[in-house]
Scaffold this active site. Structure first.
Site, PDB file in Angstrom:
ATOM      1  N   TYR A 158      72.158  25.462  49.273  1.00  0.00           N
ATOM      2  CA  TYR A 158      73.066  26.433  49.934  1.00  0.00           C
ATOM      3  C   TYR A 158      73.366  27.600  48.877  1.00  0.00           C
ATOM      4  O   TYR A 158      73.973  28.585  49.288  1.00  0.00           O
ATOM      5  CB  TYR A 158      74.393  25.304  50.024  1.00  0.00           C
ATOM      6  CG  TYR A 158      75.497  25.862  50.990  1.00  0.00           C
ATOM      7  CD1 TYR A 158      75.405  26.039  52.300  1.00  0.00           C
ATOM      8  CD2 TYR A 158      76.628  26.487  50.542  1.00  0.00           C
ATOM      9  CE1 TYR A 158      76.605  26.562  53.287  1.00  0.00           C
ATOM     10  CE2 TYR A 158      77.758  27.294  51.140  1.00  0.00           C
ATOM     11  CZ  TYR A 158      77.564  27.137  52.455  1.00  0.00           C
ATOM     12  OH  TYR A 158      78.576  27.731  53.037  1.00  0.00           O
ATOM     13  N   SER A 185      79.649  33.014  51.357  1.00  0.00           N
ATOM     14  CA  SER A 185      80.628  32.024  50.858  1.00  0.00           C
ATOM     15  C   SER A 185      81.002  32.318  49.483  1.00  0.00           C
ATOM     16  O   SER A 185      80.430  32.930  48.720  1.00  0.00           O
ATOM     17  CB  SER A 185      79.861  30.650  50.668  1.00  0.00           C
ATOM     18  OG  SER A 185      80.382  29.639  50.248  1.00  0.00           O
TER      19      SER A 185
END
Ligand code: NAD
Length: 262
Positions: free
Chosen positions: A157, A144
């Protein structure tokens, strides 16, 4: 004949969003594909049959929970038994939870680290021996923009995705003199169920319409003001599977509308 005919692939978290886009592109290119992820049995079966008949490849499904190492091992055994081998591994399954660190539920931290990071350790350690034995393999980790930079309220995350980028580099170094490559793709915002939830939360928090929340989400991070599409991520996966990509190793490739250029 597709460019990947004769190849076989495992794509984790491929019943939805980016993973489904990747599985579809691999099947279209001629690879046999193992689908994984959650979903209602009839919907998943329809998806599996649709991909198989549309592209004339073998498609199987395994509902292994990526938070459970023993289920990951049985999924890898399942794919190897069905296809005879695994050539391409895409670690895509991922979950999100948003809260300040002092309010972050411990079980959410554990789940995010398990699914977004540890699962890739397990799939890679289990698949690599057979890739090395045949001296060919492609491992693609879907990280990401949050594997490269941080945002508030995303401790687990961001930690997991930074970890996944680090894991990618180690695997690339350990396989550097072989025909196995390992790379990460770092998407910006892609309009999938995972992001839709964040848009809905934002809309209700700020008391605005969904379209307004969508615009605000993009404006905050993504200079192009456009979402990345699963098809754009999938096209990069296909390129990484090609012979031309053989010397791309340990890279974290951004597809983020300029997010991390800032
Ligand atoms: P999504 O929610 O649409 O799909 C996630 C997939 O993972 C689904 O198939 C789901 O069933 C599966 N999954 C979830 N938990 C699982 C578990 N425990 N075991 C097995 N499968 C599980 O999400 P998405 O947006 O397509 O995300 C895919 C990946 O891309 C994730 O790793 C995510 O972090 C990453 N990513 C997404 C975006 C974005 O903007 N959507 C941006 C950057 C990175």
């Amino acid at each position: 004949m597709g460019t990947l005919s004769g190849r076989t692939a495992v794509v984790t978290g491929s019943t939805s969003g980016i993973g489904l886009g990747i599985a579809r592109a691999l099947a279209r290119a001629g690879a046999d594909v193992l689908l994984n992820g959650f979903g209602e049995a009839p919907l998943v079966a329809r998806l599996r049959d649709q991909l198989a008949s549309e592209y004339g490849v073998k498609v199987v499904y395994d509902g292994a929970d990526m938070a459970r190492p023993e289920q990951i091992a049985s999924m890898i055994e399942h794919a190897t038994a069905e296809f005879g081998k695994i050539d391409i591994l895409v670690n895509n399954a991922g979950i999100q939870y948003v809260a300040p660190i002092h309010e972050f539920p411990v079980e959410r931290w554990d789940a995010i680290i398990a699914v977004n990071l540890s699962a890739a350790f397990h799939t890679i350690r289990l698949v690599l021996p057979q890739m090395l034995a045949r001296n060919w393999g492609r491992i693609v980790n879907i990280a990401s923009a949050h594997g490269l930079v941080a945002s508030v309220n995303k401790a687990a995350y961001v930690a997991a995705k930074h970890g996944l980028v680090g894991l990618t580099k180690v695997v690339a170094l350990e396989t550097a003199r072989t025909n196995v490559t390992c790379n990460a793709i770092c998407p910006g915002w892609v309009l999938t169920p995972l992001v839709h939830k964040q848009i809905e939360d934002r809309a209700s928090r700020e008391g605005v319409a969904l379209e307004e929340a969508k615009r605000a989400l993009l404006a905050e991070k993504q200079p192009s003001l456009e979402f990345v599409t699963p098809e754009q991520i999938a096209a990069l996966v296909l390129f990484l599977c090609s012979d031309e990509a053989a010397q791309i190793r340990g890279a974290a490739l951004s597809v983020d509308g300029g997010w991390t250029a800032q």
